[in-house]
Motif scaffolding. Structure first.
Motif, PDB file in Angstrom:
ATOM      1  N   UNK A  59       0.854  -1.183   0.000  1.00  0.00           N
ATOM      2  CA  UNK A  59       0.000   0.000   0.000  1.00  0.00           C
ATOM      3  C   UNK A  59       0.895   1.239   0.000  1.00  0.00           C
ATOM      4  N   UNK A  60       0.455   2.251  -0.729  1.00  0.00           N
ATOM      5  CA  UNK A  60       1.213   3.510  -0.766  1.00  0.00           C
ATOM      6  C   UNK A  60       0.254   4.637  -1.094  1.00  0.00           C
ATOM      7  N   UNK A  61       0.749   5.856  -1.019  1.00  0.00           N
ATOM      8  CA  UNK A  61      -0.102   7.004  -1.299  1.00  0.00           C
ATOM      9  C   UNK A  61       0.736   8.134  -1.862  1.00  0.00           C
ATOM     10  N   UNK A  62       0.081   8.970  -2.643  1.00  0.00           N
ATOM     11  CA  UNK A  62       0.686  10.200  -3.152  1.00  0.00           C
ATOM     12  C   UNK A  62      -0.231  11.335  -2.720  1.00  0.00           C
ATOM     13  N   UNK A  63       0.146  12.000  -1.664  1.00  0.00           N
ATOM     14  CA  UNK A  63      -0.721  13.042  -1.110  1.00  0.00           C
ATOM     15  C   UNK A  63      -0.860  14.233  -2.055  1.00  0.00           C
ATOM     16  N   UNK A  64       0.116  14.459  -2.896  1.00  0.00           N
ATOM     17  CA  UNK A  64       0.021  15.558  -3.854  1.00  0.00           C
ATOM     18  C   UNK A  64      -1.028  15.278  -4.923  1.00  0.00           C
ATOM     19  N   UNK A  65      -1.279  13.990  -5.156  1.00  0.00           N
ATOM     20  CA  UNK A  65      -2.244  13.599  -6.186  1.00  0.00           C
ATOM     21  C   UNK A  65      -3.559  13.095  -5.594  1.00  0.00           C
ATOM     22  N   UNK A  66      -3.679  13.169  -4.273  1.00  0.00           N
ATOM     23  CA  UNK A  66      -4.903  12.669  -3.609  1.00  0.00           C
ATOM     24  C   UNK A  66      -5.219  11.235  -4.032  1.00  0.00           C
ATOM     25  N   UNK A  67      -4.204  10.422  -4.095  1.00  0.00           N
ATOM     26  CA  UNK A  67      -4.378   9.073  -4.612  1.00  0.00           C
ATOM     27  C   UNK A  67      -3.735   8.031  -3.710  1.00  0.00           C
ATOM     28  N   UNK A  68      -4.464   6.966  -3.512  1.00  0.00           N
ATOM     29  CA  UNK A  68      -4.029   5.803  -2.747  1.00  0.00           C
ATOM     30  C   UNK A  68      -3.776   4.665  -3.736  1.00  0.00           C
ATOM     31  N   UNK A  69      -2.775   3.848  -3.455  1.00  0.00           N
ATOM     32  CA  UNK A  69      -2.433   2.740  -4.352  1.00  0.00           C
ATOM     33  C   UNK A  69      -2.385   1.419  -3.594  1.00  0.00           C
TER      34      UNK A  69
END
Length: 122
Positions: free
Chosen positions: A70-80
């Motif tokens: 699991x990971x996230x990109x807070x700049x893109x408002x996206x969870x992976x």
């Protein structure tokens, strides 16, 4: 309005990989922990993984450890959710959720996206 939009699912052979995405809006993403859950055909909701708001702490269900990330990109408002070594038992609809852990509020409360179907089959 809170929106959770899951994508990236599909049909994959056993042993294959997929990366799921969840793009959110309507709340301050970087201030909230996030979770993936799934629901297999005819079964209840199953907690998959959670990540803290900064991404510094991640938790996985035992059967996913070493295979899912699991990971996230807070700049893109996206969870992976990177899924490797997929098994037929991973076949389910996958949903992203606000919150951390397997508590009832995280698992069942609040808004839902449409989910993304993952089918693992030869």
């Amino acid at each position: 309005e809170v929106q959770l939009v899951e994508s990236g699912g599909g049909l994959v052979q056993p042993g294959g990989s997929l990366t799921l995405s969840c793009t959110v809006s309507g709340f301050t993403f970087h201030l909230e922990a996030m979770t993936w859950v799934r629901q297999a055909p005819g079964k209840g909701l199953e907690w998959v993984s959670s990540i803290t708001r900064s991404g510094d702490i991640t938790l996985y269900a035992e059967s996913m450890k070493g295979r899912f990330t699991i990971s996230r990109d807070n700049a893109k408002n996206t969870l992976y959710l990177q899924m490797n070594s997929l098994k037929p038992d991973d076949t389910a609809v996958y949903y992203c959720r606000r919150g951390f852990g397997r508590g009832i509020a995280t698992m069942t409360g609040g808004s839902w996206g449409q989910g993304t179907q993952v089918t693992v089959s030869s």
